[in-house]
Design a protein around this motif. Structure first.
Motif, PDB file in Angstrom:
ATOM      1  N   LYS A 115      37.308  35.096 -52.725  1.00  0.00           N
ATOM      2  CA  LYS A 115      37.965  34.806 -51.442  1.00  0.00           C
ATOM      3  C   LYS A 115      39.241  33.975 -51.617  1.00  0.00           C
ATOM      4  O   LYS A 115      39.435  32.959 -50.964  1.00  0.00           O
ATOM      5  CB  LYS A 115      37.006  34.062 -50.497  1.00  0.00           C
ATOM      6  CG  LYS A 115      35.659  34.738 -50.346  1.00  0.00           C
ATOM      7  CD  LYS A 115      35.620  35.632 -49.124  1.00  0.00           C
ATOM      8  CE  LYS A 115      34.263  36.262 -48.929  1.00  0.00           C
ATOM      9  NZ  LYS A 115      34.158  37.560 -49.642  1.00  0.00           N
ATOM     10  N   THR A 117      43.652  34.357 -52.251  1.00  0.00           N
ATOM     11  CA  THR A 117      44.778  35.251 -52.110  1.00  0.00           C
ATOM     12  C   THR A 117      45.829  34.867 -53.133  1.00  0.00           C
ATOM     13  O   THR A 117      46.321  33.741 -53.120  1.00  0.00           O
ATOM     14  CB  THR A 117      45.385  35.153 -50.695  1.00  0.00           C
ATOM     15  OG1 THR A 117      44.371  35.476 -49.753  1.00  0.00           O
ATOM     16  CG2 THR A 117      46.541  36.096 -50.553  1.00  0.00           C
ATOM     17  N   HIS A 232      41.522  32.182 -48.876  1.00  0.00           N
ATOM     18  CA  HIS A 232      41.496  33.102 -47.741  1.00  0.00           C
ATOM     19  C   HIS A 232      41.466  32.299 -46.452  1.00  0.00           C
ATOM     20  O   HIS A 232      40.964  31.187 -46.420  1.00  0.00           O
ATOM     21  CB  HIS A 232      40.212  33.939 -47.795  1.00  0.00           C
ATOM     22  CG  HIS A 232      40.377  35.221 -48.547  1.00  0.00           C
ATOM     23  ND1 HIS A 232      39.422  36.183 -48.561  1.00  0.00           N
ATOM     24  CD2 HIS A 232      41.381  35.692 -49.304  1.00  0.00           C
ATOM     25  CE1 HIS A 232      39.819  37.195 -49.303  1.00  0.00           C
ATOM     26  NE2 HIS A 232      41.010  36.908 -49.770  1.00  0.00           N
ATOM     27  N   ASN A 235      46.591  32.438 -43.061  1.00  0.00           N
ATOM     28  CA  ASN A 235      47.669  33.360 -43.412  1.00  0.00           C
ATOM     29  C   ASN A 235      49.038  32.721 -43.320  1.00  0.00           C
ATOM     30  O   ASN A 235      49.957  33.093 -44.034  1.00  0.00           O
ATOM     31  CB  ASN A 235      47.624  34.585 -42.502  1.00  0.00           C
ATOM     32  CG  ASN A 235      46.319  35.332 -42.657  1.00  0.00           C
ATOM     33  OD1 ASN A 235      45.315  34.730 -43.041  1.00  0.00           O
ATOM     34  ND2 ASN A 235      46.327  36.613 -42.386  1.00  0.00           N
TER      35      ASN A 235
END
Lengths: 344, 375
Positions: A115, A117, A232, A235
């Motif tokens: 999890k 990015t 994660h 964003n």
């Protein structure tokens, strides 16, 4: 470091509950705290190290400083958290650090299962081989029957086995724990070959008394895209870190350096000038607001640490002791893989 | 009785003794007794001498004669003296080895804390010290003083972040805290384990067996990673404090078993005598049982202390930059990349000094306390 995945995944699952409860965005937290918590390696030549004055320096460290400059307007407002191969993922998953810049290979399971990015690639590495020149070996294909110093529990170990099997060769592994141990074993002649990431080989070779007595073979047997990563679930923060790194890459492409960034910005509004420079440096449009920052965030990052090319030549490039060529890490216009999406 | 004139000379005083034969005293006798007492010993002695003769010149040459003490980089070292030790890395990075990233202008604070530690230890270690009572009071409040000095209190002293701590400063903090808190906790646990109250006994046994069944490194990982998940998000539970708690608990469990050994070595008569005198439980423990049990346990206690002090280096695994941990980022700097032995030798030497001092003190204490024994 495949072996670390299970415990990390377990603790990451543990952490999900905690993370969902932490509703404040990472950006707000960082701004309120006034410092960026950035995870770096406990020591890897060229990527993260401490200098005589006790300051963190290096290629990965500079990414942290760039983000701090973009978000907090102060490249020194970084709390560096030294992480080991074992603690890096839990530190990120638990929220102890806001981002991790620790020459970490981007793989499927780390991206999906843990999890995280990966916000991009700041160094394209690959596994290589180093041998003493006196062996007269010129290609990895000639290494049949060699003894190989290899760090245990890493992806390099698996890559090595795959490569030798594919080429119908045999080898004798000499398992070792750390880079330092590997170097001593290799120099003492305990193994004919030392294999690890090519950047690590170059760094090790640069520390030998007679670097010219050793050659790094041309074969690169694996893909190791190293990049910074975030958790994660946030964003906006992910975009900030991603576009800070992209800004540094675009800056090199457009010839913007730490020294001339202000001039370039002033010149970018003139008729006929490159409008991407104007957008990047905040002379045109409201791009910073889209990620919750002001329009000069990229300008600050570039002025703080320099563009990608400057970073590379200061920390890893041919003028340093490590002496790495740009290779895959050249701009796409120069035949490399660095290809930042347009700033528009 | 008349004087016997046939005896020409009478010795009035005892004659002075002849010196012992030269072969039974002095250096010669010692050598003969200890080094050449049998064929095997003679052979071993000669072999050892040969080994030393073979090793020492090179070692001295490397360590002192050819060594470079001041230089700016490893290349300069190699240029000045290719075959010698490059101690320049230690002199150049000495502050980092001692204090980690502790702010330079505030470094007098840990130094002062270290000096005060000596003052606080004086009455504990040495009973002939003047004004011992007053000094004991200082020892009792020393932890607070040290905390205010090291981390800052936010009023008089500027705050210093835990992540700035490193090097031997960190070793000392963890070692001294672990050592000074594990002994009282260990005593309580040992007494609890011997207790007649089942509940207390159960708690103590469970605690001791659990801690002893888990490696220290696991506890450190729990401190560094797992606790982050269990605590509510946003709580800032200091990493050094977490490590201190884990290390202290770990050492306490071992300490409890060492002291339990001392308690078991006392004869039952001692307990019964204390009871017969009408002493309460705590009085009998304080006046009769513990003084004897602790004396018996001294070697084991100091053993645990030394082990704990050396175990502090394990914190480098969770990313704290103790002396061993800080070697990694120093080695990564291309100025010094390539040195290995010098750094580890230096850290080893400092550890040896501390551990050897502890060991000598325990021998002194044993000698002093056994003076009253009949055997």
């Amino acid at each position: 470091m495949k072996s670390n995945i299970l415990p990390v995944a377990l603790s990451a699952a543990f952490g999900l509950a905690a993370m969902t409860a932490a509703s404040a965005s990472t950006l707000e937290e960082v701004k309120e705290r006034g410092t960026l918590n950035c995870g770096v390696s406990t020591g890897l030549a060229g990527f993260s190290q401490i200098d005589d004055a006790g300051d963190w320096q290096g290629f990965d460290v500079a990414v942290c400083r760039a983000v701090a400059a973009a978000v907090l307007d102060d490249p020194s407002a970084v709390q560096f958290v030294p992480t080991t191969g074992k603690t890096r993922f839990t530190a990120l998953a638990s929220g102890e650090i806001d981002m991790l810049a620790r020459n970490t290979t981007w793989t499927f399971s780390r991206d999906a299962d843990l999890k995280f990015t990966f916000i991009g690639v700041n160094y394209y590495d690959g596994q290589g081989f180093m041998v003493p020149k006196e062996l007269g070996v010129e290609s990895a294909k000639e290494l049949d029957g060699a003894t190989v110093c290899i760090q245990t529990g890493t992806t390099t170990e698996l890559n090595l086995a795959d490569y030798f099997r594919k080429n119908n060769m045999s080898y004798e592994p000499v398992p070792i724990e750390t880079n330092t141990e590997a170097r001593q074993n290799y120099l003492a002649g305990a193994c004919d070959v030392y294999t690890t990431d090519a950047s690590g080989l170059a760094a090790s070779r640069s520390s030998f008394e007679n670097p010219a007595d050793h050659v790094i073979l041309p074969e690169i047997i694996s893909k190791e895209p190293l990049g910074p990563l975030v958790r994660h679930g946030d964003n906006e923060w992910e975009d900030i870190v991603r576009w800070t790194l992209n800004s540094l890459i675009i800056a090199e492409e457009k010839g913007i350096t730490a020294a001339n960034a202000d001039e370039k910005k002033a010149a970018s509004t003139a008729p006929g000038a490159d409008t991407e420079i104007a957008r990047l440096l905040g002379a045109e449009g409201e791009y910073g607001a889209m990620v919750g920052l002001d329009n000069e965030f990229a300008l600050r990052a570039i002025k703080a640490v320099g563009n990608y090319g400057e970073l590379f030549s200061q920390n890893l490039g041919e003028d340093t002791k490590i002496g790495l060529a740009r290779g895959l890490n050249a701009q796409w216009t120069d035949g490399g893989l660095l290809y930042a999406p347009p700033f528009r | 009785m008349t004087k016997d004139s046939s005896i020409a000379f009478v010795l009035k005083e005892p004659k002075e003794a002849e010196p012992a034969p030269i072969a039974t005293t002095g250096a010669l006798a010692w050598t003969r007794e200890n080094l050449f007492s049998s064929r095997l010993n003679t052979a071993l002695t000669i072999l050892s001498l040969l080994f030393l003769a073979w090793m020492i010149p090179g070692l001295v040459q490397w360590t002192f004669v050819d060594a470079v003490w001041f230089a700016n980089s490893i290349d300069e070292c190699r240029q000045l003296s290719p075959g010698g030790a490059c101690w320049a890395v230690i002199t150049a990075r000495f502050d980092q080895f001692m204090f980690g990233f502790y702010p330079e202008e505030l470094r007098w604070r840990p130094v002062l804390a270290f000096v005060l530690l000596g003052v606080a230890l004086l009455p504990v270690l040495w009973d002939a010290v003047p004004a011992r009572k007053q000094l004991f009071f200082f020892s009792a409040i020393y932890p607070l003083v040290a905390f205010a000095l090291l981390w800052g209190d936010g009023f008089i002293f500027e705050r210093v972040n835990s992540s700035d701590f490193g090097g031997f400063l960190l070793t000392m903090i963890i070692g001294v805290t672990g050592i000074s808190f594990s002994l009282p906790i260990g005593v309580l646990l040992a007494l609890g384990r011997n207790s007649n109250l089942p509940f207390i006994k159960l708690i103590c046994v469970t605690f001791i067996e659990f801690i002893r069944g888990v490696p220290l490194i696991t506890l450190l990982f729990v401190a560094s990673t797992l606790l982050n998940y269990l605590l509510p998000p946003g709580t800032n539970f200091d990493i050094i404090l977490r490590v201190l708690i884990m290390v202290t608990l770990f050492a306490s469990a071992y300490m409890a078993e060492v002291i339990r050994g001392g308690l078991a070595a006392l004869s039952k008569g001692q307990y019964e005598a204390a009871d017969a005198l009408g002493l309460t439980y705590w009085q009998s423990m304080y006046l009769i049982i513990l003084p004897q049990a602790l004396k018996i346990s001294i070697p084991g206690i100091v053993n645990t202390f030394i082990g704990l002090f050396k175990d502090t280096t394990l914190v480098s695994v969770i990313g704290l930059l103790d002396p061993l941990g800080i070697i990694q980022p120093i080695l990564a700097d291309s100025t010094w990349n390539g040195l290995v032995v010098e750094l580890y030798a230096f850290v080893g030497l400092v550890f040896f000094v501390f551990c050897f001092a502890m060991s000598r003190y325990s021998m002194y204490l044993e000698r002093k306390l056994s003076a009253g024994d009949r055997h």
